[in-house]
Scaffold this motif. Sequence first.
Motif, PDB file in Angstrom:
ATOM      1  N   THR A 113       0.935  57.804  18.578  1.00  0.00           N
ATOM      2  CA  THR A 113       1.201  56.379  18.737  1.00  0.00           C
ATOM      3  C   THR A 113       2.411  56.024  17.894  1.00  0.00           C
ATOM      4  OG1 THR A 113      -0.319  55.848  16.946  1.00  0.00           O
ATOM      5  CG2 THR A 113      -1.213  55.773  19.175  1.00  0.00           C
ATOM      6  N   LEU A 114       3.208  55.143  18.422  1.00  0.00           N
ATOM      7  CA  LEU A 114       4.386  54.712  17.686  1.00  0.00           C
ATOM      8  C   LEU A 114       3.988  53.626  16.702  1.00  0.00           C
ATOM      9  CD1 LEU A 114       7.065  54.532  20.512  1.00  0.00           C
ATOM     10  CD2 LEU A 114       6.656  56.367  18.873  1.00  0.00           C
ATOM     11  N   ASP A 115       4.457  53.776  15.498  1.00  0.00           N
ATOM     12  CA  ASP A 115       4.245  52.774  14.460  1.00  0.00           C
ATOM     13  C   ASP A 115       5.014  51.521  14.878  1.00  0.00           C
ATOM     14  OD1 ASP A 115       4.369  51.172  12.190  1.00  0.00           O
ATOM     15  OD2 ASP A 115       4.645  52.867  10.825  1.00  0.00           O
ATOM     16  N   PRO A 116       4.364  50.369  14.973  1.00  0.00           N
ATOM     17  CA  PRO A 116       5.083  49.165  15.417  1.00  0.00           C
ATOM     18  C   PRO A 116       6.171  48.709  14.435  1.00  0.00           C
ATOM     19  CG  PRO A 116       2.839  48.629  14.746  1.00  0.00           C
ATOM     20  CD  PRO A 116       2.962  50.124  14.712  1.00  0.00           C
ATOM     21  N   ASP A 117       6.137  49.214  13.212  1.00  0.00           N
ATOM     22  CA  ASP A 117       7.121  48.817  12.206  1.00  0.00           C
ATOM     23  C   ASP A 117       8.299  49.777  12.084  1.00  0.00           C
ATOM     24  OD1 ASP A 117       5.584  46.578  11.542  1.00  0.00           O
ATOM     25  OD2 ASP A 117       4.380  47.746  10.136  1.00  0.00           O
ATOM     26  N   ILE A 118       8.393  50.803  12.963  1.00  0.00           N
ATOM     27  CA  ILE A 118       9.499  51.750  12.819  1.00  0.00           C
ATOM     28  C   ILE A 118      10.819  51.088  13.179  1.00  0.00           C
ATOM     29  CG2 ILE A 118       8.134  53.825  13.209  1.00  0.00           C
ATOM     30  CD1 ILE A 118       9.358  53.967  16.006  1.00  0.00           C
ATOM     31  N   GLU A 119      11.841  51.523  12.480  1.00  0.00           N
ATOM     32  CA  GLU A 119      13.188  51.030  12.742  1.00  0.00           C
ATOM     33  C   GLU A 119      14.052  52.111  13.378  1.00  0.00           C
ATOM     34  OE1 GLU A 119      14.927  48.893   9.449  1.00  0.00           O
ATOM     35  OE2 GLU A 119      12.920  48.500   8.690  1.00  0.00           O
ATOM     36  N   LEU A 120      13.615  53.376  13.238  1.00  0.00           N
ATOM     37  CA  LEU A 120      14.354  54.487  13.835  1.00  0.00           C
ATOM     38  C   LEU A 120      13.351  55.493  14.376  1.00  0.00           C
ATOM     39  CD1 LEU A 120      16.965  56.161  14.351  1.00  0.00           C
ATOM     40  CD2 LEU A 120      16.664  57.108  12.040  1.00  0.00           C
ATOM     41  N   ALA A 129      13.018  50.780   5.313  1.00  0.00           N
ATOM     42  CA  ALA A 129      13.132  51.284   6.677  1.00  0.00           C
ATOM     43  C   ALA A 129      12.023  52.288   6.954  1.00  0.00           C
ATOM     44  CB  ALA A 129      14.492  51.944   6.873  1.00  0.00           C
ATOM     45  N   ARG A 130      11.475  52.242   8.154  1.00  0.00           N
ATOM     46  CA  ARG A 130      10.449  53.192   8.576  1.00  0.00           C
ATOM     47  C   ARG A 130      11.051  54.081   9.654  1.00  0.00           C
ATOM     48  NH1 ARG A 130       6.673  54.895   6.530  1.00  0.00           N
ATOM     49  NH2 ARG A 130       5.560  55.185   8.443  1.00  0.00           N
ATOM     50  N   VAL A 131      10.816  55.395   9.540  1.00  0.00           N
ATOM     51  CA  VAL A 131      11.359  56.367  10.476  1.00  0.00           C
ATOM     52  C   VAL A 131      10.225  57.236  10.987  1.00  0.00           C
ATOM     53  CG1 VAL A 131      12.966  58.294  10.766  1.00  0.00           C
ATOM     54  CG2 VAL A 131      13.540  56.430   9.208  1.00  0.00           C
ATOM     55  N   GLN A 132      10.206  57.474  12.293  1.00  0.00           N
ATOM     56  CA  GLN A 132       9.212  58.369  12.876  1.00  0.00           C
ATOM     57  C   GLN A 132       9.957  59.469  13.624  1.00  0.00           C
ATOM     58  OE1 GLN A 132       6.174  56.323  15.052  1.00  0.00           O
ATOM     59  NE2 GLN A 132       4.969  58.160  15.387  1.00  0.00           N
ATOM     60  N   VAL A 133       9.620  60.728  13.302  1.00  0.00           N
ATOM     61  CA  VAL A 133      10.211  61.892  13.959  1.00  0.00           C
ATOM     62  C   VAL A 133       9.108  62.527  14.806  1.00  0.00           C
ATOM     63  CG1 VAL A 133      11.337  64.133  13.642  1.00  0.00           C
ATOM     64  CG2 VAL A 133      11.769  62.277  12.008  1.00  0.00           C
ATOM     65  N   VAL A 134       9.346  62.629  16.107  1.00  0.00           N
ATOM     66  CA  VAL A 134       8.386  63.206  17.039  1.00  0.00           C
ATOM     67  C   VAL A 134       9.084  64.367  17.739  1.00  0.00           C
ATOM     68  CG1 VAL A 134       6.912  62.760  19.047  1.00  0.00           C
ATOM     69  CG2 VAL A 134       7.320  60.945  17.372  1.00  0.00           C
ATOM     70  N   TYR A 135       8.391  65.502  17.840  1.00  0.00           N
ATOM     71  CA  TYR A 135       9.031  66.681  18.438  1.00  0.00           C
ATOM     72  C   TYR A 135       8.045  67.452  19.306  1.00  0.00           C
ATOM     73  CZ  TYR A 135       6.401  69.300  15.003  1.00  0.00           C
ATOM     74  OH  TYR A 135       5.375  69.825  14.267  1.00  0.00           O
ATOM     75  N   GLU A 136       8.597  68.254  20.214  1.00  0.00           N
ATOM     76  CA  GLU A 136       7.834  69.240  20.977  1.00  0.00           C
ATOM     77  C   GLU A 136       8.444  70.593  20.654  1.00  0.00           C
ATOM     78  OE1 GLU A 136       6.859  70.708  25.529  1.00  0.00           O
ATOM     79  OE2 GLU A 136       8.267  69.091  25.228  1.00  0.00           O
ATOM     80  N   SER A 137       7.598  71.572  20.380  1.00  0.00           N
ATOM     81  CA  SER A 137       8.109  72.897  20.034  1.00  0.00           C
ATOM     82  C   SER A 137       7.129  73.966  20.482  1.00  0.00           C
ATOM     83  CB  SER A 137       8.315  72.987  18.521  1.00  0.00           C
ATOM     84  OG  SER A 137       8.899  74.219  18.171  1.00  0.00           O
ATOM     85  N   ILE A 138       7.609  74.960  21.175  1.00  0.00           N
ATOM     86  CA  ILE A 138       6.761  76.089  21.584  1.00  0.00           C
ATOM     87  C   ILE A 138       7.004  77.282  20.671  1.00  0.00           C
ATOM     88  CG2 ILE A 138       6.338  77.781  23.419  1.00  0.00           C
ATOM     89  CD1 ILE A 138       6.744  75.510  25.416  1.00  0.00           C
ATOM     90  N   TRP A 139       8.245  77.591  20.396  1.00  0.00           N
ATOM     91  CA  TRP A 139       8.593  78.764  19.599  1.00  0.00           C
ATOM     92  C   TRP A 139       8.673  78.465  18.099  1.00  0.00           C
ATOM     93  CZ3 TRP A 139       8.877  83.273  22.253  1.00  0.00           C
ATOM     94  CH2 TRP A 139       9.023  83.189  23.626  1.00  0.00           C
ATOM     95  N   GLY A 140       8.746  77.196  17.727  1.00  0.00           N
ATOM     96  CA  GLY A 140       8.812  76.829  16.318  1.00  0.00           C
ATOM     97  C   GLY A 140      10.198  76.419  15.849  1.00  0.00           C
ATOM     98  N   ASN A 141      11.214  76.695  16.645  1.00  0.00           N
ATOM     99  CA  ASN A 141      12.577  76.363  16.229  1.00  0.00           C
ATOM    100  C   ASN A 141      12.829  74.855  16.227  1.00  0.00           C
ATOM    101  OD1 ASN A 141      13.353  79.100  15.958  1.00  0.00           O
ATOM    102  ND2 ASN A 141      13.507  79.239  18.174  1.00  0.00           N
TER     103      ASN A 141
END
Length: 105
Positions: free
Chosen positions: A45-52, A2-14
């Motif tokens: 860019t989103l990995d085309p092989d991600i499952e989550l 399984a391939r997982v990609q975690v993408v986030y936006e953070s200003i303060w670091g939390n």
Amino acid sequence: MARVQVVYESIWGNTEAIARAIGEGIAVRLGNDAVTIEEASPQVTLDPDIELLVVGGPTHAFGMSKAATRRSAQTAARPSTRSPSRRPRRRSSALSTELAACVPQ
């Protein structure tokens, strides 16, 4: 695998700390090579092989961040207008262990 990609936006670091803890928790079960963790930007860019895909962002003014609320948060973050940071110490390893228990094997 399984391939997982975690993408986030953070200003303060939390939000970054939480996103990294989630990614580390998933990696405990799937392995480090299966998880990608990165800050959101127009270049992501989103990995085309991600499952989550796990997406995280801060809440500003009782909702998801927008251009105006990002500017407001950055203004509030200026050293002259803000009290000294009292960031809690990171507990990502304990959180990772708890999150790993939630991921099916």
